[in-house]
Design a protein around this motif. Sequence first.
Motif, mmCIF file in Angstrom:
data_model
loop_
_atom_site.group_PDB
_atom_site.id
_atom_site.type_symbol
_atom_site.label_atom_id
_atom_site.label_comp_id
_atom_site.label_asym_id
_atom_site.label_seq_id
_atom_site.Cartn_x
_atom_site.Cartn_y
_atom_site.Cartn_z
ATOM 1 N N UNK A 128 0.861 -1.181 0.000
ATOM 2 C CA UNK A 128 0.000 0.000 0.000
ATOM 3 C C UNK A 128 0.895 1.228 0.000
ATOM 4 N N UNK A 129 0.519 2.215 -0.779
ATOM 5 C CA UNK A 129 1.283 3.458 -0.879
ATOM 6 C C UNK A 129 0.330 4.625 -0.674
ATOM 7 N N UNK A 130 0.678 5.508 0.243
ATOM 8 C CA UNK A 130 -0.099 6.723 0.456
ATOM 9 C C UNK A 130 0.496 7.833 -0.392
ATOM 10 N N UNK A 131 -0.321 8.396 -1.260
ATOM 11 C CA UNK A 131 0.093 9.462 -2.165
ATOM 12 C C UNK A 131 -0.587 10.746 -1.740
ATOM 13 N N UNK A 132 0.223 11.757 -1.393
ATOM 14 C CA UNK A 132 -0.321 13.051 -1.012
ATOM 15 C C UNK A 132 -0.449 13.900 -2.276
ATOM 16 N N UNK A 133 -1.564 14.621 -2.369
ATOM 17 C CA UNK A 133 -1.831 15.476 -3.523
ATOM 18 C C UNK A 133 -2.100 16.884 -3.015
ATOM 19 N N UNK A 134 -1.335 17.850 -3.535
ATOM 20 C CA UNK A 134 -1.495 19.251 -3.169
ATOM 21 C C UNK A 134 -1.889 20.034 -4.416
ATOM 22 N N UNK A 135 -2.963 20.792 -4.319
ATOM 23 C CA UNK A 135 -3.435 21.603 -5.440
ATOM 24 C C UNK A 135 -2.617 22.889 -5.495
ATOM 25 N N UNK A 136 -1.878 23.082 -6.598
ATOM 26 C CA UNK A 136 -1.050 24.271 -6.767
ATOM 27 C C UNK A 136 -1.631 25.229 -7.814
ATOM 28 N N UNK A 163 30.722 -6.995 8.301
ATOM 29 C CA UNK A 163 29.385 -6.607 8.730
ATOM 30 C C UNK A 163 29.338 -5.480 9.741
ATOM 31 N N UNK A 164 30.491 -4.959 10.141
ATOM 32 C CA UNK A 164 30.451 -3.882 11.138
ATOM 33 C C UNK A 164 30.004 -2.550 10.527
ATOM 34 N N UNK A 165 30.018 -2.463 9.190
ATOM 35 C CA UNK A 165 29.443 -1.324 8.477
ATOM 36 C C UNK A 165 28.576 -1.902 7.374
ATOM 37 N N UNK A 166 27.297 -1.533 7.395
ATOM 38 C CA UNK A 166 26.376 -2.089 6.405
ATOM 39 C C UNK A 166 25.259 -1.097 6.106
ATOM 40 N N UNK A 167 24.622 -1.342 4.974
ATOM 41 C CA UNK A 167 23.440 -0.576 4.606
ATOM 42 C C UNK A 167 22.269 -1.168 5.371
ATOM 43 N N UNK A 168 21.465 -0.324 5.996
ATOM 44 C CA UNK A 168 20.282 -0.799 6.720
ATOM 45 C C UNK A 168 19.345 -1.518 5.763
ATOM 46 N N UNK A 169 18.668 -2.531 6.252
ATOM 47 C CA UNK A 169 17.741 -3.312 5.442
ATOM 48 C C UNK A 169 16.584 -2.455 4.930
ATOM 49 N N UNK A 170 16.099 -1.524 5.754
ATOM 50 C CA UNK A 170 15.000 -0.646 5.345
ATOM 51 C C UNK A 170 15.548 0.558 4.589
ATOM 52 N N UNK A 171 14.999 0.805 3.401
ATOM 53 C CA UNK A 171 15.331 1.988 2.618
ATOM 54 C C UNK A 171 14.043 2.785 2.424
ATOM 55 N N UNK A 172 14.188 4.083 2.214
ATOM 56 C CA UNK A 172 13.023 4.943 2.004
ATOM 57 C C UNK A 172 12.953 5.336 0.536
ATOM 58 N N UNK A 173 11.823 5.038 -0.083
ATOM 59 C CA UNK A 173 11.587 5.399 -1.478
ATOM 60 C C UNK A 173 10.690 6.633 -1.467
ATOM 61 N N UNK A 174 11.181 7.710 -2.091
ATOM 62 C CA UNK A 174 10.445 8.979 -2.130
ATOM 63 C C UNK A 174 10.133 9.338 -3.577
ATOM 64 N N UNK A 175 8.880 9.692 -3.797
ATOM 65 C CA UNK A 175 8.424 10.090 -5.124
ATOM 66 C C UNK A 175 7.848 11.496 -5.031
ATOM 67 N N UNK A 176 8.181 12.324 -6.011
ATOM 68 C CA UNK A 176 7.561 13.645 -6.103
ATOM 69 C C UNK A 176 7.434 14.009 -7.580
ATOM 70 N N UNK A 177 6.322 14.631 -7.919
ATOM 71 C CA UNK A 177 6.106 15.044 -9.303
ATOM 72 C C UNK A 177 5.049 16.140 -9.340
ATOM 73 N N UNK A 178 5.114 16.944 -10.385
ATOM 74 C CA UNK A 178 4.083 17.929 -10.653
ATOM 75 C C UNK A 178 3.330 17.473 -11.896
ATOM 76 N N UNK A 179 2.023 17.393 -11.785
ATOM 77 C CA UNK A 179 1.170 16.959 -12.877
ATOM 78 C C UNK A 179 0.256 18.113 -13.266
ATOM 79 N N UNK A 180 0.400 18.562 -14.512
ATOM 80 C CA UNK A 180 -0.437 19.665 -15.002
ATOM 81 C C UNK A 180 -1.882 19.215 -15.077
ATOM 82 N N UNK A 181 -2.786 20.105 -14.686
ATOM 83 C CA UNK A 181 -4.200 19.804 -14.803
ATOM 84 C C UNK A 181 -4.608 19.939 -16.264
ATOM 85 N N UNK A 182 -5.535 19.120 -16.687
ATOM 86 C CA UNK A 182 -6.022 19.211 -18.082
ATOM 87 C C UNK A 182 -7.167 20.165 -18.156
#
Length: 182
Positions: A128-136, A163-182
């Motif tokens: 499940x992904x929560x997508x925030x939408x802001x009207x600009x 293993x004393x230095x490693x990348x954490x198993x959890x990564x954060x995926x961030x999406x951002x975009x501007x979509x023109x209204x039609x």
Amino acid sequence: MDTSSRTLDPSMGELRVGTKAEGPAARLGHDLTLVMDVWIAEVSWVDGRPGAVILTVQSASLSVLRGDGGVKSLSGAEKALVRSNALRALDVKRHPTIGYRSDEIVATDGGYRLAGSLAIHGKTHPRAIDLQVTDLGDTWRLTSDSVVRQSEFGVKPYSLMMGSLRVADDVTVSFSANLAKK
């Protein structure tokens, strides 16, 4: 019923992956910001509302934007090594794409909740992904942050110094975009 489709791509936004260094030697490592440079999102609209989303990302398009923390800043050669290690972990030759397909989209107070499936490294799991939408005014600003556990998809997080230095198993995926209204 009015139906249409819209396409989003990197010219309209950005898809980033944030990693954290962990382990006893974490202070020596960098928290990384990676960018996926080639992706496309197809959005089907029904009666002015999103009805379906299909996102396809070219795994090999990963680039290193920056590394925060660590003893010193990342050099160009170190960024190339980070990229090489990430591509190896994703096994991009066998798994050239990462994908998301929604099964259901439900309106929320601040946007939409997408329920669907995420495919990485040849494994697919519900997501499940929560997508925030802001009207600009003339455009909508779309943003989302999701945590993905690499091991859930068979990706082994990079590590060194036994293993004393490693990348954490959890990564954060961030999406951002501007979509023109039609």
